[in-house]
Design a protein around this motif. Structure first.
Motif, PDB file in Angstrom:
ATOM      1  N   GLY A  53       0.848  -1.174   0.000  1.00  0.00           N
ATOM      2  CA  GLY A  53       0.000   0.000   0.000  1.00  0.00           C
ATOM      3  C   GLY A  53       0.889   1.230   0.000  1.00  0.00           C
ATOM      4  O   GLY A  53       1.787   1.349  -0.816  1.00  0.00           O
ATOM      5  N   GLY A  54       0.682   2.100   0.943  1.00  0.00           N
ATOM      6  CA  GLY A  54       1.518   3.291   1.039  1.00  0.00           C
ATOM      7  C   GLY A  54       2.626   3.175   2.054  1.00  0.00           C
ATOM      8  O   GLY A  54       3.352   4.140   2.305  1.00  0.00           O
ATOM      9  N   SER A  55       2.815   2.003   2.602  1.00  0.00           N
ATOM     10  CA  SER A  55       3.798   1.814   3.665  1.00  0.00           C
ATOM     11  C   SER A  55       5.063   1.157   3.136  1.00  0.00           C
ATOM     12  O   SER A  55       4.994   0.232   2.336  1.00  0.00           O
ATOM     13  N   THR A  56       6.189   1.676   3.604  1.00  0.00           N
ATOM     14  CA  THR A  56       7.482   1.098   3.246  1.00  0.00           C
ATOM     15  C   THR A  56       8.238   0.696   4.505  1.00  0.00           C
ATOM     16  O   THR A  56       8.006   1.234   5.592  1.00  0.00           O
ATOM     17  N   ASN A  57       9.143  -0.254   4.310  1.00  0.00           N
ATOM     18  CA  ASN A  57       9.956  -0.747   5.415  1.00  0.00           C
ATOM     19  C   ASN A  57      11.355  -0.990   4.877  1.00  0.00           C
ATOM     20  O   ASN A  57      11.511  -1.549   3.788  1.00  0.00           O
ATOM     21  N   TYR A  58      12.369  -0.557   5.616  1.00  0.00           N
ATOM     22  CA  TYR A  58      13.752  -0.681   5.168  1.00  0.00           C
ATOM     23  C   TYR A  58      14.625  -1.325   6.236  1.00  0.00           C
ATOM     24  O   TYR A  58      14.422  -1.122   7.439  1.00  0.00           O
ATOM     25  N   ALA A  59      15.621  -2.062   5.780  1.00  0.00           N
ATOM     26  CA  ALA A  59      16.666  -2.516   6.690  1.00  0.00           C
ATOM     27  C   ALA A  59      17.436  -1.289   7.170  1.00  0.00           C
ATOM     28  O   ALA A  59      17.622  -0.327   6.414  1.00  0.00           O
ATOM     29  N   ASP A  60      17.894  -1.341   8.406  1.00  0.00           N
ATOM     30  CA  ASP A  60      18.630  -0.197   8.958  1.00  0.00           C
ATOM     31  C   ASP A  60      19.848   0.147   8.105  1.00  0.00           C
ATOM     32  O   ASP A  60      20.216   1.321   7.963  1.00  0.00           O
ATOM     33  N   SER A  61      20.454  -0.866   7.519  1.00  0.00           N
ATOM     34  CA  SER A  61      21.693  -0.660   6.768  1.00  0.00           C
ATOM     35  C   SER A  61      21.502   0.126   5.474  1.00  0.00           C
ATOM     36  O   SER A  61      22.477   0.633   4.904  1.00  0.00           O
ATOM     37  N   VAL A  62      20.252   0.249   5.001  1.00  0.00           N
ATOM     38  CA  VAL A  62      20.020   0.951   3.732  1.00  0.00           C
ATOM     39  C   VAL A  62      19.169   2.204   3.896  1.00  0.00           C
ATOM     40  O   VAL A  62      18.953   2.930   2.920  1.00  0.00           O
ATOM     41  N   LYS A  63      18.684   2.449   5.096  1.00  0.00           N
ATOM     42  CA  LYS A  63      17.835   3.633   5.316  1.00  0.00           C
ATOM     43  C   LYS A  63      18.580   4.900   4.933  1.00  0.00           C
ATOM     44  O   LYS A  63      19.743   5.090   5.282  1.00  0.00           O
ATOM     45  N   GLY A  64      17.878   5.763   4.207  1.00  0.00           N
ATOM     46  CA  GLY A  64      18.478   7.017   3.775  1.00  0.00           C
ATOM     47  C   GLY A  64      19.260   6.908   2.479  1.00  0.00           C
ATOM     48  O   GLY A  64      19.634   7.932   1.898  1.00  0.00           O
ATOM     49  N   ARG A  65      19.526   5.690   2.024  1.00  0.00           N
ATOM     50  CA  ARG A  65      20.284   5.494   0.778  1.00  0.00           C
ATOM     51  C   ARG A  65      19.442   4.826  -0.308  1.00  0.00           C
ATOM     52  O   ARG A  65      19.605   5.127  -1.490  1.00  0.00           O
ATOM     53  N   PHE A  66      18.557   3.923   0.084  1.00  0.00           N
ATOM     54  CA  PHE A  66      17.724   3.183  -0.873  1.00  0.00           C
ATOM     55  C   PHE A  66      16.283   3.665  -0.770  1.00  0.00           C
ATOM     56  O   PHE A  66      15.809   4.026   0.315  1.00  0.00           O
ATOM     57  N   THR A  67      15.598   3.623  -1.902  1.00  0.00           N
ATOM     58  CA  THR A  67      14.182   3.976  -1.945  1.00  0.00           C
ATOM     59  C   THR A  67      13.429   2.940  -2.746  1.00  0.00           C
ATOM     60  O   THR A  67      13.771   2.674  -3.904  1.00  0.00           O
ATOM     61  N   ILE A  68      12.398   2.364  -2.135  1.00  0.00           N
ATOM     62  CA  ILE A  68      11.542   1.402  -2.828  1.00  0.00           C
ATOM     63  C   ILE A  68      10.287   2.121  -3.298  1.00  0.00           C
ATOM     64  O   ILE A  68       9.751   2.983  -2.584  1.00  0.00           O
ATOM     65  N   SER A  69       9.853   1.788  -4.499  1.00  0.00           N
ATOM     66  CA  SER A  69       8.620   2.379  -5.036  1.00  0.00           C
ATOM     67  C   SER A  69       7.924   1.340  -5.897  1.00  0.00           C
ATOM     68  O   SER A  69       8.490   0.284  -6.199  1.00  0.00           O
ATOM     69  N   ARG A  70       6.723   1.670  -6.298  1.00  0.00           N
ATOM     70  CA  ARG A  70       5.906   0.665  -6.974  1.00  0.00           C
ATOM     71  C   ARG A  70       4.985   1.326  -7.985  1.00  0.00           C
ATOM     72  O   ARG A  70       4.474   2.418  -7.741  1.00  0.00           O
ATOM     73  N   ASP A  71       4.795   0.676  -9.116  1.00  0.00           N
ATOM     74  CA  ASP A  71       3.823   1.097 -10.131  1.00  0.00           C
ATOM     75  C   ASP A  71       2.785  -0.010 -10.204  1.00  0.00           C
ATOM     76  O   ASP A  71       3.009  -1.056 -10.830  1.00  0.00           O
ATOM     77  N   ASN A  72       1.657   0.211  -9.561  1.00  0.00           N
ATOM     78  CA  ASN A  72       0.638  -0.842  -9.482  1.00  0.00           C
ATOM     79  C   ASN A  72       0.055  -1.170 -10.854  1.00  0.00           C
ATOM     80  O   ASN A  72      -0.316  -2.317 -11.119  1.00  0.00           O
ATOM     81  N   ALA A  73      -0.033  -0.192 -11.716  1.00  0.00           N
ATOM     82  CA  ALA A  73      -0.596  -0.429 -13.050  1.00  0.00           C
ATOM     83  C   ALA A  73       0.280  -1.377 -13.863  1.00  0.00           C
ATOM     84  O   ALA A  73      -0.199  -2.093 -14.736  1.00  0.00           O
ATOM     85  N   LYS A  74       1.575  -1.379 -13.558  1.00  0.00           N
ATOM     86  CA  LYS A  74       2.519  -2.232 -14.286  1.00  0.00           C
ATOM     87  C   LYS A  74       2.948  -3.451 -13.477  1.00  0.00           C
ATOM     88  O   LYS A  74       3.791  -4.226 -13.935  1.00  0.00           O
ATOM     89  N   ASN A  75       2.401  -3.607 -12.269  1.00  0.00           N
ATOM     90  CA  ASN A  75       2.812  -4.708 -11.383  1.00  0.00           C
ATOM     91  C   ASN A  75       4.329  -4.744 -11.227  1.00  0.00           C
ATOM     92  O   ASN A  75       4.957  -5.811 -11.282  1.00  0.00           O
ATOM     93  N   THR A  76       4.910  -3.578 -11.061  1.00  0.00           N
ATOM     94  CA  THR A  76       6.362  -3.455 -11.024  1.00  0.00           C
ATOM     95  C   THR A  76       6.805  -2.749  -9.748  1.00  0.00           C
ATOM     96  O   THR A  76       6.171  -1.777  -9.320  1.00  0.00           O
ATOM     97  N   VAL A  77       7.888  -3.251  -9.185  1.00  0.00           N
ATOM     98  CA  VAL A  77       8.493  -2.623  -8.019  1.00  0.00           C
ATOM     99  C   VAL A  77       9.916  -2.214  -8.386  1.00  0.00           C
ATOM    100  O   VAL A  77      10.584  -2.891  -9.173  1.00  0.00           O
ATOM    101  N   TYR A  78      10.344  -1.092  -7.823  1.00  0.00           N
ATOM    102  CA  TYR A  78      11.664  -0.548  -8.118  1.00  0.00           C
ATOM    103  C   TYR A  78      12.473  -0.399  -6.822  1.00  0.00           C
ATOM    104  O   TYR A  78      11.905  -0.245  -5.741  1.00  0.00           O
ATOM    105  N   LEU A  79      13.772  -0.417  -6.974  1.00  0.00           N
ATOM    106  CA  LEU A  79      14.653  -0.127  -5.855  1.00  0.00           C
ATOM    107  C   LEU A  79      15.735   0.817  -6.347  1.00  0.00           C
ATOM    108  O   LEU A  79      16.603   0.415  -7.123  1.00  0.00           O
ATOM    109  N   GLN A  80      15.642   2.074  -5.934  1.00  0.00           N
ATOM    110  CA  GLN A  80      16.671   3.050  -6.256  1.00  0.00           C
ATOM    111  C   GLN A  80      17.739   2.981  -5.177  1.00  0.00           C
ATOM    112  O   GLN A  80      17.437   3.191  -3.994  1.00  0.00           O
ATOM    113  N   MET A  81      18.958   2.672  -5.592  1.00  0.00           N
ATOM    114  CA  MET A  81      20.058   2.502  -4.641  1.00  0.00           C
ATOM    115  C   MET A  81      21.099   3.580  -4.887  1.00  0.00           C
ATOM    116  O   MET A  81      21.708   3.634  -5.963  1.00  0.00           O
TER     117      MET A  81
END
Length: 120
Positions: A53-81
């Motif tokens: 949904g609108g909630s994200t969860n990150y490992a402590d080791s990547v917080k502030g550096r990685f961003t997870i996002s999602r395009d529901n229309a495309k059934n696709t998830v992204y990870l910007q590192m």
């Protein structure tokens, strides 16, 4: 049949960036949680980030550096590192909890993995 296909891995120098993508395809009714896990040689697979949904969860080791996002229309998830470190090296796996056509409960699926190597 449901497939998760990752792309975007590669070799990058420390401090650099990569963007991973994972597209889910097949007889999918709906997708609940999607996420990324990674496994370094000799280590167990570990959670990197999840999105539901609108909630994200990150490992402590990547917080502030990685961003997870999602395009529901495309059934696709992204990870910007960003600001990648050598310790981020590993195989990155996409994961999804989804309802398959004809299914009654959420089922868990994994992608085949994509290699991320960060050189120092």
């Amino acid at each position: 049949q449901v497939q998760l296909v990752e792309s975007g891995g590669g070799l990058v120098q420390a401090g650099g960036s990569l963007r991973l993508s994972c597209a889910a395809s097949g007889s999918i009714v709906s997708i609940n949680t999607m996420g990324w896990y990674r496994q370094a040689p000799g280590n167990e697979r570990e959670l990197v980030a999840t999105i539901s949904g609108g909630s994200t969860n990150y490992a402590d080791s990547v917080k502030g550096r990685f961003t997870i996002s999602r395009d529901n229309a495309k059934n696709t998830v992204y990870l910007q590192m960003n600001s990648l470190k050598p310790e981020d090296t590993g195989v990155y796996y996409c994961n999804a909890w989804l309802l398959r056509l004809g299914g009654r409960t959420l089922q868990n699926y994994w992608g085949q993995g994509t290699q991320v190597t960060v050189s120092s």
